[in-house]
Scaffold this motif. Structure first.
Motif, PDB file in Angstrom:
ATOM      1  N   GLY A 189      30.871  19.786 -68.837  1.00 37.59           N
ATOM      2  CA  GLY A 189      30.726  18.078 -69.111  1.00 37.59           C
ATOM      3  C   GLY A 189      29.813  17.729 -67.947  1.00 37.59           C
ATOM      4  O   GLY A 189      30.256  16.294 -68.468  1.00 37.59           O
ATOM      5  N   TYR A 190      28.661  17.705 -67.362  1.00 39.66           N
ATOM      6  CA  TYR A 190      27.785  16.560 -66.796  1.00 39.66           C
ATOM      7  C   TYR A 190      26.811  17.292 -66.787  1.00 39.66           C
ATOM      8  O   TYR A 190      26.018  16.502 -65.935  1.00 39.66           O
ATOM      9  N   GLY A 191      26.577  17.743 -68.246  1.00 36.15           N
ATOM     10  CA  GLY A 191      25.272  18.030 -68.181  1.00 36.15           C
ATOM     11  C   GLY A 191      24.814  19.855 -67.545  1.00 36.15           C
ATOM     12  O   GLY A 191      25.235  20.708 -66.966  1.00 36.15           O
ATOM     13  N   GLN A 192      23.690  20.088 -67.984  1.00 36.20           N
ATOM     14  CA  GLN A 192      22.979  21.603 -68.019  1.00 36.20           C
ATOM     15  C   GLN A 192      23.195  21.634 -66.746  1.00 36.20           C
ATOM     16  O   GLN A 192      23.158  23.112 -65.531  1.00 36.20           O
ATOM     17  N   ALA A 193      21.966  20.813 -66.055  1.00 34.09           N
ATOM     18  CA  ALA A 193      21.982  20.945 -64.915  1.00 34.09           C
ATOM     19  C   ALA A 193      22.893  20.505 -63.761  1.00 34.09           C
ATOM     20  O   ALA A 193      22.616  21.470 -62.715  1.00 34.09           O
ATOM     21  N   TRP A 194      23.794  20.184 -64.145  1.00 33.11           N
ATOM     22  CA  TRP A 194      24.895  20.339 -63.181  1.00 33.11           C
ATOM     23  C   TRP A 194      25.523  21.719 -63.246  1.00 33.11           C
ATOM     24  O   TRP A 194      25.988  21.502 -62.026  1.00 33.11           O
ATOM     25  N   THR A 195      25.852  22.074 -64.241  1.00 36.72           N
ATOM     26  CA  THR A 195      26.270  23.266 -63.858  1.00 36.72           C
ATOM     27  C   THR A 195      25.652  24.555 -63.561  1.00 36.72           C
ATOM     28  O   THR A 195      26.177  25.221 -63.084  1.00 36.72           O
ATOM     29  N   ASP A 196      24.258  24.060 -63.705  1.00 43.91           N
ATOM     30  CA  ASP A 196      22.993  25.280 -63.126  1.00 43.91           C
ATOM     31  C   ASP A 196      22.948  25.448 -61.774  1.00 43.91           C
ATOM     32  O   ASP A 196      22.790  26.638 -60.713  1.00 43.91           O
ATOM     33  N   ALA A 197      23.560  24.177 -61.043  1.00 40.06           N
ATOM     34  CA  ALA A 197      22.416  23.175 -60.207  1.00 40.06           C
ATOM     35  C   ALA A 197      23.429  24.675 -58.698  1.00 40.06           C
ATOM     36  O   ALA A 197      22.424  24.796 -57.772  1.00 40.06           O
ATOM     37  N   LEU A 198      24.536  25.429 -59.263  1.00 40.11           N
ATOM     38  CA  LEU A 198      24.922  26.434 -57.794  1.00 40.11           C
ATOM     39  C   LEU A 198      24.034  27.540 -58.103  1.00 40.11           C
ATOM     40  O   LEU A 198      24.666  28.336 -57.329  1.00 40.11           O
ATOM     41  N   ARG A 199      23.017  27.700 -58.780  1.00 45.24           N
ATOM     42  CA  ARG A 199      22.946  29.498 -58.272  1.00 45.24           C
ATOM     43  C   ARG A 199      21.858  29.778 -57.249  1.00 45.24           C
ATOM     44  O   ARG A 199      21.942  28.720 -56.362  1.00 45.24           O
ATOM     45  N   GLU A 200      21.995  30.071 -56.413  1.00 46.36           N
ATOM     46  CA  GLU A 200      21.614  31.290 -55.172  1.00 46.36           C
ATOM     47  C   GLU A 200      22.457  30.351 -53.962  1.00 46.36           C
ATOM     48  O   GLU A 200      22.884  31.845 -53.157  1.00 46.36           O
ATOM     49  N   ARG A 201      22.773  29.605 -54.105  1.00 46.41           N
ATOM     50  CA  ARG A 201      23.272  29.280 -52.876  1.00 46.41           C
ATOM     51  C   ARG A 201      25.074  28.735 -53.095  1.00 46.41           C
ATOM     52  O   ARG A 201      25.116  27.852 -53.056  1.00 46.41           O
ATOM     53  N   VAL A 202      25.913  29.933 -53.653  1.00 44.29           N
ATOM     54  CA  VAL A 202      26.586  29.955 -54.084  1.00 44.29           C
ATOM     55  C   VAL A 202      27.386  29.746 -53.447  1.00 44.29           C
ATOM     56  O   VAL A 202      27.997  29.648 -52.366  1.00 44.29           O
ATOM     57  N   GLY A 203      28.777  28.582 -53.551  1.00 46.18           N
ATOM     58  CA  GLY A 203      29.705  28.796 -53.178  1.00 46.18           C
ATOM     59  C   GLY A 203      29.226  27.361 -51.887  1.00 46.18           C
ATOM     60  O   GLY A 203      30.238  26.252 -51.712  1.00 46.18           O
ATOM     61  N   LEU A 204      28.335  27.449 -51.884  1.00 48.49           N
ATOM     62  CA  LEU A 204      27.542  26.407 -50.481  1.00 48.49           C
ATOM     63  C   LEU A 204      27.344  24.949 -50.878  1.00 48.49           C
ATOM     64  O   LEU A 204      27.225  24.634 -50.580  1.00 48.49           O
ATOM     65  N   PRO A 219      23.787  42.763 -54.296  1.00 43.04           N
ATOM     66  CA  PRO A 219      24.207  42.538 -52.925  1.00 43.04           C
ATOM     67  C   PRO A 219      22.865  42.939 -52.436  1.00 43.04           C
ATOM     68  O   PRO A 219      22.423  42.927 -51.098  1.00 43.04           O
ATOM     69  N   GLU A 220      22.495  44.927 -52.618  1.00 42.72           N
ATOM     70  CA  GLU A 220      21.560  44.989 -52.423  1.00 42.72           C
ATOM     71  C   GLU A 220      19.354  44.377 -52.256  1.00 42.72           C
ATOM     72  O   GLU A 220      19.301  44.459 -51.443  1.00 42.72           O
ATOM     73  N   GLU A 221      19.828  43.989 -53.303  1.00 43.29           N
ATOM     74  CA  GLU A 221      18.498  43.162 -54.131  1.00 43.29           C
ATOM     75  C   GLU A 221      17.814  41.557 -52.884  1.00 43.29           C
ATOM     76  O   GLU A 221      17.424  41.591 -52.063  1.00 43.29           O
ATOM     77  N   VAL A 222      19.382  41.206 -52.968  1.00 38.12           N
ATOM     78  CA  VAL A 222      19.212  39.302 -52.111  1.00 38.12           C
ATOM     79  C   VAL A 222      20.809  39.255 -51.495  1.00 38.12           C
ATOM     80  O   VAL A 222      21.337  38.955 -51.645  1.00 38.12           O
ATOM     81  N   PRO A 223      20.390  40.834 -50.027  1.00 35.85           N
ATOM     82  CA  PRO A 223      21.833  40.985 -49.494  1.00 35.85           C
ATOM     83  C   PRO A 223      22.672  39.768 -48.574  1.00 35.85           C
ATOM     84  O   PRO A 223      23.156  39.244 -48.593  1.00 35.85           O
ATOM     85  N   GLU A 224      21.179  39.218 -48.364  1.00 36.64           N
ATOM     86  CA  GLU A 224      21.419  37.622 -47.778  1.00 36.64           C
ATOM     87  C   GLU A 224      22.390  36.228 -48.296  1.00 36.64           C
ATOM     88  O   GLU A 224      23.394  35.737 -47.769  1.00 36.64           O
ATOM     89  N   ARG A 225      21.804  36.302 -49.956  1.00 35.20           N
ATOM     90  CA  ARG A 225      22.356  35.201 -49.788  1.00 35.20           C
ATOM     91  C   ARG A 225      23.639  35.786 -51.073  1.00 35.20           C
ATOM     92  O   ARG A 225      24.893  34.524 -50.319  1.00 35.20           O
ATOM     93  N   TRP A 226      24.153  37.144 -51.067  1.00 36.23           N
ATOM     94  CA  TRP A 226      25.974  37.462 -50.860  1.00 36.23           C
ATOM     95  C   TRP A 226      26.531  37.188 -49.298  1.00 36.23           C
ATOM     96  O   TRP A 226      27.577  37.279 -49.815  1.00 36.23           O
ATOM     97  N   THR A 227      25.655  37.649 -48.513  1.00 37.57           N
ATOM     98  CA  THR A 227      26.415  36.926 -47.328  1.00 37.57           C
ATOM     99  C   THR A 227      26.566  36.010 -46.549  1.00 37.57           C
ATOM    100  O   THR A 227      27.860  35.680 -46.507  1.00 37.57           O
TER     101      THR A 227
END
Length: 644
Positions: free
Chosen positions: A429-444, A526-534
């Motif tokens: 509801g605030y544009g695609q950039a706002w929705t897509d911003a959480l990628r890779e640093r998920v949750g944080l 999780p095997e490819e980017v374990p540090e992000r998942w952790t």
């Protein structure tokens, strides 16, 4: 008025009041419709013959039913039969008028021979053509076609990545498929195939080979015989907008949607065909509210429809030119209304008590201005406070809180709490950039925005910093547990419902569609980017949790499975952290009213015991308050597949 009736708390009345969803009607039999209601105390599917105004309960299962469709001729009701809320099941069907007298046993399998699976869509054609979408861990997405008169369905599509049924053309010759074969589950593509030979007729892919991927999604074929126009949603302008795509010629028709002052609609825009395909019904979502328009394709004129300020929870155009819609606001319970000015469908009994309106707050955050919805306890004025405050975090993550009636937040208000809801980065509801911003640093990323609003709430005098509750369900439950570990000094308590708690184990056990979404969010497995998942897993930070934690979980949940929650709870126990856990026999939330009341009662009791003095008791009102009417409908969607 009995003493017992008058003692019913207002918040319980809101849950127990009968509710109805927006009715869906049969395309070729508009007097036949389906809706979902909790009139029996459990959300079930109802058939409504509008010509005679007769209503019949179609399903009756201990854990409820919400997924159902009518055949275009209105002769059959299809409904999805899973096991105790695990979302893994088959489609069954029942005549619209009901099963024959004396019939025993379950409703018949709608498509015999198809094993149980997660649903990936359903399309029912006017000529009897059926396309069933299925998702399993072993085979990914498969689509199955059964032609009229055929005994069995045949597989017509298979891919390891998630996809689903888009729509059948009016003459059942073409099928639109929403798919993510490119591996980006946040931005789907569309393929149109000819059912006679399975050949691809057209493809619309805004992801493959692009630096900035854009999603497209099927909104439906034109409801006209032989018409090859497909209404689609796209993100080419950085937000969702509709356009018309003729899949036979490849021609694309942009829709210049402008309001009475000639301004572009600033928010996300969706649309659906009106009967006859000469016009569209347009829904505009912007800053947590929505509005409806009619758009004439020949003149390009956009006409505003009269809807109150608040949220439209669904709308449908009728053959007589009217539009029916489900509307509510944070203060006003929902109703199924018509642009003709009438309430279309009333639930039996009294409407739930009203609540308090929301205030809009904008806070500067690290990624831009963050929109929050704030409610103060009834009778409180701006400047009163500070209050014990619940930060009620929405699920999704691709969802948003809106100015809509919700029994949960209203219950906290009744108990003297302020309620704050944050549309963090990742929200729609605030544009695609706002929705897509959480990628890779998920949750944080989301927690940074929630933290900024938390600091505003304390500095403004709204929230008591010693009585701050972080709470949420599904993705909101995940952010609650993550926030207690990442921001341990910011919160006084945590209340997490059906959360992700141990992300690596959750990935192993969750349904395949969510694995695809998680790979997109994290940029790999999780095997490819374990540090992000952790870095994004609440279990990583459990040692830093300083406050009591309450967790509720469905033992049959395929979205936030129970094993990963048990891992988190076991670690809390090993560390001697104060916590309470409630497990119930259902999936990602419950469709049983008394179970939902029990869960919220346990949460309220937990918070009141731990926050101590200064938290007031519950308001009690006359159990007969209000006039007959409809309330909020239930729904299941996205990772946040719980009920509304």
């Amino acid at each position: 008025m009995s003493e017992e009736k008058s003692a019913v708390p207002a918040w319980e009345q809101r849950f127990r009041a009968a509710r109805v969803s927006l009715p869906d009607w049969a395309d070729d039999a508009p007097d036949r419709a389906l809706y979902v209601s909790n009139a029996t105390g459990t959300y079930e599917v109802y058939a409504w013959d509008r010509a005679t105004d007769t209503h019949r309960r179609v399903t009756g299962r201990p854990n409820g039913t919400t997924d159902a469709e009518l055949t275009p001729d209105g002769a059959w009701v299809w409904w999805f039969d899973d096991n105790d809320g695990d979302e893994f099941g088959i489609w069954r069907r029942q005549p619209f008028a009901g099963r024959p007298e004396g019939a025993e046993g379950p409703d018949e399998e709608a498509v015999p021979g198809l094993a149980a699976s997660y649903s990936a869509g359903l399309a029912l054609g006017r000529d009897g053509t059926v396309v069933v979408g299925r998702s399993t861990d072993e085979h990914g997405t498969t689509l199955h076609l059964r032609r009229p008169g055929a005994a069995e369905a045949v597989e017509i599509y298979r891919h390891e990545e998630y996809g689903g049924v888009g729509d059948l053309s009016h003459d059942s010759t073409l099928l639109a498929i929403d798919h993510t074969e490119h591996g980006d589950a946040m931005h789907s593509a569309i393929r149109v195939v000819r059912l006679s030979d399975g050949a691809t007729v057209a493809e619309l892919d805004e992801v493959t080979g692009r630096d900035e991927p854009r999603g497209v999604a099927c909104l439906g074929f034109a409801p006209v015989e032989g018409d090859t126009r497909l209404l689609v949603a796209h993100q080419r302008t950085g937000r969702w907008e509709p356009m018309i795509w003729d899949v036979a010629t490849g021609a694309e028709t942009a829709l210049p949607l402008r309001d009475e002052q000639g301004r572009e609609l600033p928010g996300d825009v969706s649309a659906q065909w009106r009967p006859g395909a000469a016009a569209l019904l347009v829904e505009h979502e912007y800053e947590a509210r929505s509005e409806l328009f009619s758009y004439a394709l020949d003149t390009g004129v956009l006409t505003r429809l009269d809807t109150p300020r608040g949220t439209v929870g669904g709308a449908t155009p009728r053959p007589d030119g009217t539009v029916e819609f489900l509307w509510s606001s944070a203060a006003e319970p929902s109703a199924v209304r018509s642009t003709a000015g009438a309430v279309v469908l009333r639930a039996p009994g009294a409407v739930p008590p009203r609540s308090v309106p929301v205030e809009d707050v904008w806070v500067d955050g690290p990624g831009g201005r963050v929109h929050a919805l704030v409610q103060r306890p009834a009778g409180a004025a701006e400047g009163d406070g500070p209050f014990p405050t619940v930060f009620e975090i929405h699920g999704g993550p691709t969802h948003h809180d809106s100015d809509a009636f919700a029994a949960g937040p209203a219950a906290w208000l009744d108990h003297g709490f302020a309620v704050v809801r944050v549309n963090y980065r990742g929200s729609t509801g605030y544009g695609q950039a706002w929705t897509d911003a959480l990628r890779e640093r998920v949750g944080l990323i989301e927690l940074e925005d929630i933290g900024a609003v938390r600091d505003w709430a304390v500095a403004s005098g709204l929230a008591d910093p010693g009585r701050l509750v972080l709470s949420g369900g599904s993705w909101g439950g995940y952010l609650t547990l993550l926030g207690l570990g990442v921001q341990p000094e910011s919160w006084s308590l945590g209340v997490a419902a059906v959360p992700v708690a141990d992300y690596l184990t959750a990935y192993d056990d969750e349904m395949e569609a969510l694995k695809s979404l998680d790979r997109t969010l994290f940029g790999g497995t999780p095997e490819e980017v374990p540090e992000r998942w952790t870095a994004s897993s609440p279990l990583t930070y459990v040692e830093q949790v300083r406050v009591p934690v309450y967790i509720s979980a469905g033992v049959n949940d395929p979205r936030c499975p129970i094993r990963q929650i048990e891992n988190y709870v076991e670690r809390l126990e090993q560390l001697g952290k104060p916590h309470e856990v409630y497990r119930y026999d259902a999936g990602h939330g419950s469709l049983v009213v008394e179970e939902r009341i029990k869960q919220l009662r346990l949460e309220i009791d937990f918070v009141r015991r731990h926050l101590g003095a200064g938290v007031v008791g519950e308001n009690r009102v006359d159990g007969t308050a209000g006039a007959p009417g409809a309330a909020v409908a239930s729904g299941v969607a996205g990772r946040d597949g719980g009920t509304g």
